[in-house]
Design a protein around this motif. Structure first.
Motif, mmCIF file in Angstrom:
data_model
loop_
_atom_site.group_PDB
_atom_site.id
_atom_site.type_symbol
_atom_site.label_atom_id
_atom_site.label_comp_id
_atom_site.label_asym_id
_atom_site.label_seq_id
_atom_site.Cartn_x
_atom_site.Cartn_y
_atom_site.Cartn_z
ATOM 1 N N ASP A 166 0.759 -1.165 -0.133
ATOM 2 C CA ASP A 166 0.091 0.016 -0.080
ATOM 3 C C ASP A 166 0.982 1.176 0.155
ATOM 4 O OD1 ASP A 166 -1.496 2.098 0.530
ATOM 5 O OD2 ASP A 166 -2.948 1.250 2.188
ATOM 6 N N ARG A 168 0.232 4.473 0.523
ATOM 7 C CA ARG A 168 0.217 4.979 1.848
ATOM 8 C C ARG A 168 0.838 4.693 3.028
ATOM 9 N NH1 ARG A 168 0.073 7.977 5.135
ATOM 10 N NH2 ARG A 168 -1.106 9.494 5.841
ATOM 11 N N ILE A 169 1.104 3.468 3.103
ATOM 12 C CA ILE A 169 1.922 2.923 4.269
ATOM 13 C C ILE A 169 3.412 2.950 3.946
ATOM 14 C CG2 ILE A 169 2.156 0.820 5.662
ATOM 15 C CD1 ILE A 169 -0.636 0.146 5.349
ATOM 16 N N ALA A 170 3.773 2.644 2.616
ATOM 17 C CA ALA A 170 4.836 2.580 2.265
ATOM 18 C C ALA A 170 5.650 4.095 2.374
ATOM 19 C CB ALA A 170 5.190 2.103 0.896
ATOM 20 N N GLU A 172 5.237 6.020 4.831
ATOM 21 C CA GLU A 172 5.559 6.279 6.156
ATOM 22 C C GLU A 172 6.732 5.528 6.525
ATOM 23 O OE1 GLU A 172 2.003 6.463 8.795
ATOM 24 O OE2 GLU A 172 0.920 5.775 7.094
ATOM 25 N N LEU A 173 7.054 4.669 5.981
ATOM 26 C CA LEU A 173 8.410 3.973 6.154
ATOM 27 C C LEU A 173 9.794 4.964 5.636
ATOM 28 C CD1 LEU A 173 6.684 1.321 6.481
ATOM 29 C CD2 LEU A 173 8.559 0.212 5.095
#
Lengths: 209, 209
Positions: A166, A168-170, A172-173
């Motif tokens: 995703d 949107r999550i990636a 944030e990493l």
């Protein structure tokens, strides 16, 4: 360099706006969000406070626009840009290189002494004041995060990013560790760190065959 | 449950200390770090302010100990623990499972209403006040991060983590996104998110053959 000739009053307004933005950023960096007042901004900018009340509904609105103006000027200084906002993150076809370029630029911005104090003051206020925090996320942060989503989706279509990740999550990493290190000042924020974040995130921490 | 019999004065001291901790955490959550005073803490805890001045050199020191006490009590509530502090993160031989367990617990702690306001107030103050921030990082955050380094080193020895990965950077890929989402309230902080962070970080974002 000035293709359109603005009338005098408009030029005066532009100058006043810019002075108000700069006064607001300087003040919030020096005394914090709570103790920054419309009166203080007006005095420092050399304008009447009615000028500020006429143009902005609140202190938060002045600061929001000041930060947006700052982001705009930073873009101008780094060179010409097209009207396509989504080109915020370059797409050379090399995802790692493109992300390193952007994260290194973010490191430079966060380490810029002129931006540091106001950015810290505003972030700190948003952390305790949920309403203000939500406003800054919606107007300042989310548009930046959307650029990552666009670039990561393109990488996904090019087969450079796992199909099941995703974006949107990636993102944030990539952003989370940078901001964590900067906000809490755990260790120095450097280009080498930005590069490591990209390499670790893309490659993963478990051994590849 | 009380193997040693403490003298009355020691028991009174323990009660007072606990009351002072609780008052300090509650106050800083309600009015922020700046407006929390020794006088205010003393009044709320029902002790004389000289009691506080006798035991602690500063307001920051009271709060630091209050947070350390809180962390200690949270450990007690989640069950017995050995004296080996390094066992903070379990080592079952399954790195992904162990990290998910710890990150889910962190999500629960961050979402705990009793902890949220004081943790936000203190983090926000550390973001603008470099000296206070450094103190909290050294005394509260770094000892927690050291537990990740220990667990990740063990994983490295077991061949579960790339040999060339720096555990001190690797842990920021896990902690950074969680804290970023919580501090800036960008999106809900859930167990599913904690799991995704572990999976993405360990597996990496680029496709594996």
């Amino acid at each position: 360099m000035a293709p359109t000739k603005a009338p005098d009053s408009s030029r005066r307004s532009d100058r006043s706006r810019r002075a108000i933005h700069e006064a607001a950023l300087a003040l919030v960096g020096e005394v914090g969000y709570q103790r920054t007042t419309i009166e203080g901004i007006a005095a420092r900018a050399g304008v009447g406070k009615q000028t500020i009340y006429r143009w902005w509904p609140s202190k938060a609105a002045v600061l929001m626009e000041a930060f947006l103006g700052l982001a705009g000027r930073a873009d101008e200084e780094t060179g010409p840009r097209s009207d396509d906002a989504a080109q915020g993150i370059p797409d050379t076809g090399d995802l790692a290189a493109d992300l390193k370029l952007v994260l290194r630029a973010t490191v430079d911005e966060l380490n810029d002494p002129a931006l540091e104090a106001p950015t810290r003051a505003l972030t700190a206020e948003g952390i305790v004041d949920a309403k203000l925090g939500a406003e800054f996320v919606a107007k300042l942060l989310d548009p930046q995060l959307a650029l990552y989503v666009t670039r990561l989706r393109a990488a996904q279509e090019a087969g450079e990013l796992r199909a099941d990740a995703d974006p949107r999550i990636a993102l944030e990493l990539l952003i989370g560790p940078l901001m964590h290190r900067w906000l809490l000042r755990t260790l120095p924020l450097t280009h080498a760190y930005a590069d490591a974040i990209v390499d670790y995130t893309l490659g993963g921490l478990t051994p590849r065959p």
